[in-house]
Design an enzyme around this catalytic site. Structure first.
Site, PDB file in Angstrom:
ATOM      1  N   TYR A 101      -1.843 -12.779  19.772  1.00  0.00           N
ATOM      2  CA  TYR A 101      -1.004 -12.119  18.920  1.00  0.00           C
ATOM      3  C   TYR A 101       0.234 -12.929  19.887  1.00  0.00           C
ATOM      4  CZ  TYR A 101      -4.682  -8.062  17.581  1.00  0.00           C
ATOM      5  OH  TYR A 101      -5.438  -7.695  16.712  1.00  0.00           O
TER       6      TYR A 101
ATOM      7  N   ASP B  50      -4.140  -3.473  12.064  1.00  0.00           N
ATOM      8  CA  ASP B  50      -4.100  -1.883  11.813  1.00  0.00           C
ATOM      9  C   ASP B  50      -2.577  -2.311  10.849  1.00  0.00           C
ATOM     10  OD1 ASP B  50      -4.283  -0.559  13.190  1.00  0.00           O
ATOM     11  OD2 ASP B  50      -3.565  -0.621  14.724  1.00  0.00           O
TER      12      ASP B  50
ATOM     13  N   ARG C 209      -9.582  -6.675  13.872  1.00  0.00           N
ATOM     14  CA  ARG C 209      -8.944  -5.101  13.208  1.00  0.00           C
ATOM     15  C   ARG C 209      -7.234  -4.825  12.786  1.00  0.00           C
ATOM     16  NH1 ARG C 209     -14.085  -1.250  14.452  1.00  0.00           N
ATOM     17  NH2 ARG C 209     -15.605  -2.671  14.284  1.00  0.00           N
TER      18      ARG C 209
ATOM     19  N   ARG D 222       0.882  -3.742  20.980  1.00  0.00           N
ATOM     20  CA  ARG D 222       1.675  -3.192  20.265  1.00  0.00           C
ATOM     21  C   ARG D 222       2.029  -1.890  21.864  1.00  0.00           C
ATOM     22  NH1 ARG D 222       0.049  -0.743  15.260  1.00  0.00           N
ATOM     23  NH2 ARG D 222       1.952   1.097  15.617  1.00  0.00           N
TER      24      ARG D 222
END
Lengths: 249, 249
Positions: free
Chosen positions: A111, A52, A50, A198
């Protein structure tokens, strides 16, 4: 009913994230609307992650079910034609078993976070990397990152909006490498908390700048307190790169 | 008077090429105007290459002379501040000898041409590569390219607007390699004719698609006739990557 698995590549810049939102355009909405124009059916897109607002994907894995008969290649071509000019591309499309689920069957997510470690403004890769002008000590960042690998309570690195039941996750990989003036952070886990990558990257950047000593990352983790977070890295350097499934060959 | 050498990176998309033009914005004009705002002096920018409309640069080498005293680092920072929001960055700046000339002292130039060999539309790299949906045989392209390496009359691969005195050039390198769905063509020479790289790439693409047999590239070269050209590749896949000088260490 046939279940189609899609691989999506997208530039996250113009979207309020992958998931459908009330207040702005999303990747999910764009793909569902393209599918409606192709098929005349309302479909519901599910995805492995999901992402951002502003986060990119090189290979998001998604799926939807449709009634109409169509060949995967034709569906991919038609979706791509109807997705224009949105910066979303279907790079792969195949029929999968009805019990395959892009989110629930997914056993690993990866990621990469890209930092442009230079003073000169970005040109060709504007909005593609987080720019940090100060020299980053990427080796110190890599060493510090290893404190986060393994099974931990990641409350410090979790958004207050995170909906996961538990803050306990196993981080499989957090590697920092340099390629010229680009510093890349590779993160892999079965799943991540909201803002986890992040948040980890933001704190690693503080270590790289020398504003945090290396051990402070472990201390922040042990604090299990969002207040111990140093910095949340901006979304535009983050890329969803891979979803892994047990039956992948 | 002090001579400053600059290294420039730019996204060629919004410019009518590097060199100043009557009819539209150029990289030269943008840099000269930024220098005027920084220094209050009219400067004239010289560069190693003369890239066309839409062609990019990762490391163009340029220079100008100024009267005012300024440290190279401060000049670079001030130019970058005044170049915003144009997608041009000064990535290096140094004082050089008065007889160093970015164009006339340059003994080697290198370009890379990027082809996205895929059907799905480009998202994150839109306007950064030439997209060719048909499968390209990059090995056949590489073999065919070798016929162009060496000292030849490149009239076939030269724009009708080319101002060079002679069409005879020595091509040092023309290599084709594949990295996933990206095909890259590396070209190096002391100097190139106008449109030479794009003309060679266009014909190589025809070989890759199977529309030209491999030997046709050598035949086109031997024809010494612009009419023998198969295709001129579009500008947005082309990057100026390196200028070489005899006194480089």
């Amino acid at each position: 009913m046939t279940r189609f698995a899609l691989t999506l590549e997208f530039d996250g810049t113009p979207f309020f994230g992958l998931q459908r939102q009330k207040d702005g355009p999303s990747v999910q909405q764009a793909v569902e609307e393209a599918a409606y124009r192709v098929l005349g059916e309302e479909v519901r897109l599910h995805s492995a992650g999901r992402t951002d607002t502003g986060v990119h994907a090189l290979a998001m894995r998604s799926h939807f079910d449709i009634e109409k008969h169509i060949e995967p290649f034709r569906l991919m071509e038609a979706l791509n034609a109807h997705l224009r000019p949105d910066p979303i591309a279907v790079t792969h499309c195949e029929v999968v078993a009805d019990d395959w689920h892009s989110r629930f069957s997914c056993s690993g997510r990866a990621y990469v976070y890209r930092i442009a470690n230079r003073r000169a403004p970005l040109t060709l890769e504007k909005d593609r990397l987080w720019q940090i002008p100060q020299d980053l000590d990427h080796e110190a960042m890599h060493r510090a990152a290893q404190a986060l690998v393994g099974l931990h309570d990641f409350t410090t690195f979790r958004s207050v909006h995170c909906q996961a039941e538990s803050p306990i996750k196993t981080l499989d990989r957090l590697d920092v490498e340099r390629d010229g003036d680009e510093v890349r952070i590779h993160a892999a886990a079965r799943s991540f908390l909201h803002h986890q990558v992040r948040s980890m990257v933001g704190c690693l950047a503080l270590v790289g700048m020398g504003r945090w000593r290396e051990t402070r990352l472990a201390e922040a983790l042990q604090a299990r307190d969002r207040q111990a977070l140093g910095l949340n890295a901006p979304p535009h350097g983050l890329y969803f790169v891979r979803a892994v499934y047990p039956d992948d060959t």
